[in-house]
Design a protein around this motif. Structure first.
Motif, PDB file in Angstrom:
ATOM      1  N   THR A  45     -13.772  -2.368 -80.147  1.00 24.63           N
ATOM      2  CA  THR A  45     -13.814  -3.487 -80.749  1.00 24.63           C
ATOM      3  C   THR A  45     -13.668  -5.482 -80.075  1.00 24.63           C
ATOM      4  O   THR A  45     -14.695  -5.560 -80.998  1.00 24.63           O
ATOM      5  CB  THR A  45     -13.348  -3.381 -82.665  1.00 24.63           C
ATOM      6  OG1 THR A  45     -13.727  -2.186 -82.734  1.00 24.63           O
ATOM      7  CG2 THR A  45     -13.870  -4.541 -83.683  1.00 24.63           C
ATOM      8  N   GLU A  46     -12.554  -5.133 -80.032  1.00 30.30           N
ATOM      9  CA  GLU A  46     -12.394  -6.656 -79.516  1.00 30.30           C
ATOM     10  C   GLU A  46     -12.711  -6.947 -78.139  1.00 30.30           C
ATOM     11  O   GLU A  46     -13.616  -8.343 -77.488  1.00 30.30           O
ATOM     12  CB  GLU A  46     -10.786  -6.632 -78.572  1.00 30.30           C
ATOM     13  CG  GLU A  46     -10.226  -7.724 -78.363  1.00 30.30           C
ATOM     14  CD  GLU A  46     -10.369  -9.070 -79.636  1.00 30.30           C
ATOM     15  OE1 GLU A  46     -10.071 -10.271 -79.081  1.00 30.30           O
ATOM     16  OE2 GLU A  46     -10.620  -8.468 -80.820  1.00 30.30           O
ATOM     17  N   LEU A  78     -15.974  -9.851 -77.789  1.00 26.71           N
ATOM     18  CA  LEU A  78     -15.272 -11.406 -76.459  1.00 26.71           C
ATOM     19  C   LEU A  78     -16.661 -11.228 -75.723  1.00 26.71           C
ATOM     20  O   LEU A  78     -17.514 -12.207 -75.949  1.00 26.71           O
ATOM     21  CB  LEU A  78     -14.606 -10.627 -76.153  1.00 26.71           C
ATOM     22  CG  LEU A  78     -12.968 -10.695 -76.710  1.00 26.71           C
ATOM     23  CD1 LEU A  78     -11.690 -10.289 -75.434  1.00 26.71           C
ATOM     24  CD2 LEU A  78     -13.102 -12.316 -76.396  1.00 26.71           C
ATOM     25  N   VAL A  79     -17.137  -9.654 -75.949  1.00 26.27           N
ATOM     26  CA  VAL A  79     -18.734 -10.094 -75.370  1.00 26.27           C
ATOM     27  C   VAL A  79     -19.947 -10.951 -76.426  1.00 26.27           C
ATOM     28  O   VAL A  79     -20.573 -11.566 -75.675  1.00 26.27           O
ATOM     29  CB  VAL A  79     -18.815  -8.825 -75.181  1.00 26.27           C
ATOM     30  CG1 VAL A  79     -20.152  -8.585 -74.079  1.00 26.27           C
ATOM     31  CG2 VAL A  79     -18.504  -7.968 -73.912  1.00 26.27           C
ATOM     32  N   ASP A  80     -19.967 -10.409 -77.438  1.00 26.45           N
ATOM     33  CA  ASP A  80     -20.438 -11.298 -78.793  1.00 26.45           C
ATOM     34  C   ASP A  80     -20.186 -12.270 -78.659  1.00 26.45           C
ATOM     35  O   ASP A  80     -21.354 -13.629 -78.363  1.00 26.45           O
ATOM     36  CB  ASP A  80     -20.098 -10.265 -79.853  1.00 26.45           C
ATOM     37  CG  ASP A  80     -21.384  -9.305 -79.598  1.00 26.45           C
ATOM     38  OD1 ASP A  80     -22.246  -8.599 -79.128  1.00 26.45           O
ATOM     39  OD2 ASP A  80     -20.513  -8.470 -80.780  1.00 26.45           O
ATOM     40  N   THR A 116     -16.031  -7.888 -68.104  1.00 22.04           N
ATOM     41  CA  THR A 116     -15.003  -6.392 -66.738  1.00 22.04           C
ATOM     42  C   THR A 116     -13.588  -6.657 -67.614  1.00 22.04           C
ATOM     43  O   THR A 116     -13.170  -5.457 -67.034  1.00 22.04           O
ATOM     44  CB  THR A 116     -15.741  -7.173 -65.416  1.00 22.04           C
ATOM     45  OG1 THR A 116     -16.802  -6.603 -65.161  1.00 22.04           O
ATOM     46  CG2 THR A 116     -15.040  -6.487 -64.700  1.00 22.04           C
ATOM     47  N   GLU A 117     -12.893  -7.711 -67.636  1.00 21.47           N
ATOM     48  CA  GLU A 117     -11.712  -7.626 -67.915  1.00 21.47           C
ATOM     49  C   GLU A 117     -11.203  -6.692 -69.040  1.00 21.47           C
ATOM     50  O   GLU A 117     -10.691  -6.414 -68.905  1.00 21.47           O
ATOM     51  CB  GLU A 117     -10.796  -9.067 -68.059  1.00 21.47           C
ATOM     52  CG  GLU A 117     -11.423 -10.004 -66.811  1.00 21.47           C
ATOM     53  CD  GLU A 117     -11.175 -11.918 -66.383  1.00 21.47           C
ATOM     54  OE1 GLU A 117     -10.747 -11.865 -65.682  1.00 21.47           O
ATOM     55  OE2 GLU A 117     -11.242 -12.565 -67.764  1.00 21.47           O
ATOM     56  N   THR A 118     -12.035  -7.162 -69.900  1.00 20.38           N
ATOM     57  CA  THR A 118     -11.934  -6.465 -71.013  1.00 20.38           C
ATOM     58  C   THR A 118     -12.267  -4.929 -71.150  1.00 20.38           C
ATOM     59  O   THR A 118     -11.455  -4.316 -71.725  1.00 20.38           O
ATOM     60  CB  THR A 118     -13.171  -7.017 -72.039  1.00 20.38           C
ATOM     61  OG1 THR A 118     -12.627  -8.394 -72.498  1.00 20.38           O
ATOM     62  CG2 THR A 118     -12.705  -6.462 -73.649  1.00 20.38           C
TER      63      THR A 118
END
Length: 170
Positions: free
Chosen positions: A67-68, A72-74, A124-126
Protein backbone atom coordinates in the motif's frame (compact mmCIF):
# COMPACT_ATOMS: atom_id res chain seq x y z
CA UNK A 1 3.31 -24.42 30.36
CA UNK A 2 5.48 -24.46 27.24
CA UNK A 3 5.83 -27.56 25.12
CA UNK A 4 9.56 -27.76 25.83
CA UNK A 5 8.91 -27.76 29.59
CA UNK A 6 6.33 -30.51 29.22
CA UNK A 7 8.74 -32.61 27.16
CA UNK A 8 11.43 -32.04 29.77
CA UNK A 9 9.02 -33.22 32.48
CA UNK A 10 8.26 -36.37 30.45
CA UNK A 11 12.00 -37.00 30.07
CA UNK A 12 12.51 -36.46 33.80
CA UNK A 13 9.62 -38.82 34.57
CA UNK A 14 11.20 -41.54 32.44
CA UNK A 15 14.69 -40.86 33.79
CA UNK A 16 13.56 -40.89 37.43
CA UNK A 17 11.36 -44.01 37.11
CA UNK A 18 12.40 -47.29 38.72
CA UNK A 19 14.15 -49.81 36.54
CA UNK A 20 12.93 -53.42 36.25
CA UNK A 21 15.86 -55.71 37.03
CA UNK A 22 17.23 -57.81 34.16
CA UNK A 23 14.82 -56.34 31.56
CA UNK A 24 16.35 -52.93 30.83
CA UNK A 25 12.87 -51.44 31.23
CA UNK A 26 11.42 -48.72 33.48
CA UNK A 27 8.16 -48.54 35.37
CA UNK A 28 6.46 -45.19 34.70
CA UNK A 29 3.70 -43.61 36.77
CA UNK A 30 0.99 -43.77 34.12
CA UNK A 31 -1.19 -41.17 35.90
CA UNK A 32 1.63 -38.61 35.74
CA UNK A 33 2.41 -39.53 32.11
CA UNK A 34 -1.24 -39.12 31.10
CA UNK A 35 -1.41 -35.78 32.94
CA UNK A 36 1.63 -34.52 31.03
CA UNK A 37 0.19 -35.76 27.76
CA UNK A 38 -3.07 -33.90 28.48
CA UNK A 39 -1.14 -30.71 29.20
CA UNK A 40 0.83 -31.21 25.98
CA UNK A 41 -2.40 -31.64 24.01
CA UNK A 42 -3.74 -28.41 25.44
CA UNK A 43 -0.51 -26.50 24.59
CA UNK A 44 -0.22 -27.60 20.96
CA UNK A 45 -3.23 -25.60 19.67
CA UNK A 46 -1.84 -22.44 21.32
CA UNK A 47 1.57 -22.93 19.64
CA UNK A 48 -0.13 -23.51 16.29
CA UNK A 49 -2.31 -20.41 16.78
CA UNK A 50 0.82 -18.40 17.59
CA UNK A 51 2.32 -19.54 14.28
CA UNK A 52 -0.89 -18.56 12.46
CA UNK A 53 -0.81 -15.14 14.15
CA UNK A 54 2.76 -14.65 12.92
CA UNK A 55 1.70 -15.46 9.37
CA UNK A 56 -1.19 -12.98 9.64
CA UNK A 57 1.17 -10.29 10.92
CA UNK A 58 3.59 -11.03 8.08
CA UNK A 59 0.75 -10.70 5.55
CA UNK A 60 -0.33 -7.41 7.15
CA UNK A 61 3.23 -6.06 6.93
CA UNK A 62 3.47 -7.08 3.29
CA UNK A 63 0.09 -5.50 2.53
CA UNK A 64 1.09 -2.30 4.33
CA UNK A 65 4.36 -2.18 2.40
CA UNK A 66 2.54 -2.70 -0.89
CA UNK A 67 0.00 0.00 0.00
CA UNK A 68 2.83 2.38 0.89
CA UNK A 69 4.62 1.53 -2.37
CA UNK A 70 1.45 2.22 -4.35
CA UNK A 71 0.93 5.49 -2.49
CA UNK A 72 4.50 6.60 -3.18
CA UNK A 73 4.27 5.69 -6.86
CA UNK A 74 0.95 7.55 -7.18
CA UNK A 75 2.48 10.57 -5.45
CA UNK A 76 5.46 10.47 -7.79
CA UNK A 77 3.13 10.29 -10.80
CA UNK A 78 1.10 13.26 -9.52
CA UNK A 79 4.28 15.22 -8.94
CA UNK A 80 5.48 14.29 -12.41
CA UNK A 81 2.19 15.45 -13.94
CA UNK A 82 2.34 18.71 -11.99
CA UNK A 83 5.90 19.24 -13.14
CA UNK A 84 4.90 18.50 -16.72
CA UNK A 85 2.01 20.93 -16.50
CA UNK A 86 4.29 23.58 -15.04
CA UNK A 87 6.82 23.00 -17.80
CA UNK A 88 4.09 23.23 -20.46
CA UNK A 89 2.80 26.47 -18.99
CA UNK A 90 6.29 27.87 -18.94
CA UNK A 91 6.89 26.78 -22.54
CA UNK A 92 3.58 28.24 -23.68
CA UNK A 93 4.41 31.57 -22.10
CA UNK A 94 7.75 31.74 -23.89
CA UNK A 95 6.47 30.57 -27.30
CA UNK A 96 6.87 33.98 -28.93
CA UNK A 97 10.60 34.09 -28.52
CA UNK A 98 12.33 31.41 -30.53
CA UNK A 99 15.39 30.96 -28.33
CA UNK A 100 13.26 30.84 -25.19
CA UNK A 101 11.00 28.27 -26.83
CA UNK A 102 13.97 26.02 -27.58
CA UNK A 103 15.28 26.39 -24.04
CA UNK A 104 11.83 25.68 -22.63
CA UNK A 105 11.47 22.51 -24.68
CA UNK A 106 14.88 21.32 -23.59
CA UNK A 107 14.06 22.10 -19.97
CA UNK A 108 10.71 20.33 -20.31
CA UNK A 109 12.48 17.25 -21.67
CA UNK A 110 15.03 17.32 -18.86
CA UNK A 111 12.35 17.73 -16.24
CA UNK A 112 10.38 14.85 -17.77
CA UNK A 113 13.49 12.67 -17.84
CA UNK A 114 14.39 13.58 -14.26
CA UNK A 115 10.84 13.08 -13.02
CA UNK A 116 10.47 9.73 -14.74
CA UNK A 117 13.89 8.64 -13.48
CA UNK A 118 12.95 9.72 -9.95
CA UNK A 119 9.60 7.96 -10.19
CA UNK A 120 11.21 4.79 -11.51
CA UNK A 121 13.90 4.92 -8.83
CA UNK A 122 11.28 5.45 -6.10
CA UNK A 123 9.18 2.60 -7.44
CA UNK A 124 12.21 0.27 -7.60
CA UNK A 125 13.31 1.18 -4.08
CA UNK A 126 9.79 0.70 -2.74
CA UNK A 127 9.46 -2.69 -4.43
CA UNK A 128 12.86 -3.72 -3.03
CA UNK A 129 11.78 -2.63 0.44
CA UNK A 130 8.53 -4.57 0.15
CA UNK A 131 10.46 -7.64 -1.01
CA UNK A 132 12.87 -7.30 1.92
CA UNK A 133 9.92 -7.10 4.32
CA UNK A 134 8.30 -10.09 2.65
CA UNK A 135 11.55 -12.10 2.82
CA UNK A 136 12.12 -11.18 6.47
CA UNK A 137 8.56 -12.08 7.40
CA UNK A 138 8.79 -15.40 5.52
CA UNK A 139 12.09 -16.21 7.22
CA UNK A 140 10.64 -15.46 10.66
CA UNK A 141 7.53 -17.51 9.96
CA UNK A 142 9.69 -20.43 8.76
CA UNK A 143 11.75 -20.25 11.95
CA UNK A 144 8.58 -20.40 14.05
CA UNK A 145 7.19 -23.27 12.00
CA UNK A 146 10.49 -25.15 12.30
CA UNK A 147 10.43 -24.64 16.06
CA UNK A 148 6.83 -25.88 16.29
CA UNK A 149 7.61 -28.86 14.05
CA UNK A 150 10.68 -29.71 16.12
CA UNK A 151 8.73 -29.41 19.39
CA UNK A 152 5.85 -31.51 18.11
CA UNK A 153 8.30 -34.08 16.71
CA UNK A 154 10.12 -34.32 20.02
CA UNK A 155 6.83 -34.67 21.87
CA UNK A 156 5.67 -37.37 19.50
CA UNK A 157 8.96 -39.21 19.82
CA UNK A 158 8.79 -39.07 23.63
CA UNK A 159 5.19 -40.31 23.64
CA UNK A 160 6.05 -43.10 21.20
CA UNK A 161 8.99 -44.15 23.37
CA UNK A 162 6.79 -44.13 26.46
CA UNK A 163 4.16 -46.18 24.65
CA UNK A 164 6.81 -48.61 23.43
CA UNK A 165 8.18 -48.99 26.91
CA UNK A 166 4.69 -49.48 28.27
CA UNK A 167 4.00 -52.13 25.63
CA UNK A 168 7.36 -53.81 26.35
CA UNK A 169 6.45 -54.10 30.02
CA UNK A 170 3.31 -56.08 29.26
Amino acid sequence: MEIENILEEIENLVASSNRVPFLDKVMIDDVELFRLMDVLRSELPREIQDARDIVKRRDAIIQAAQTEADRLVDGAKREANQTIEQAKAYAQKAVEENEIVLQAREQERQIMDQTMAAANKLKTETEQYAEQLRTSADSYANQVFNHVIESVGEALQAVQQAKGQLNDQQ
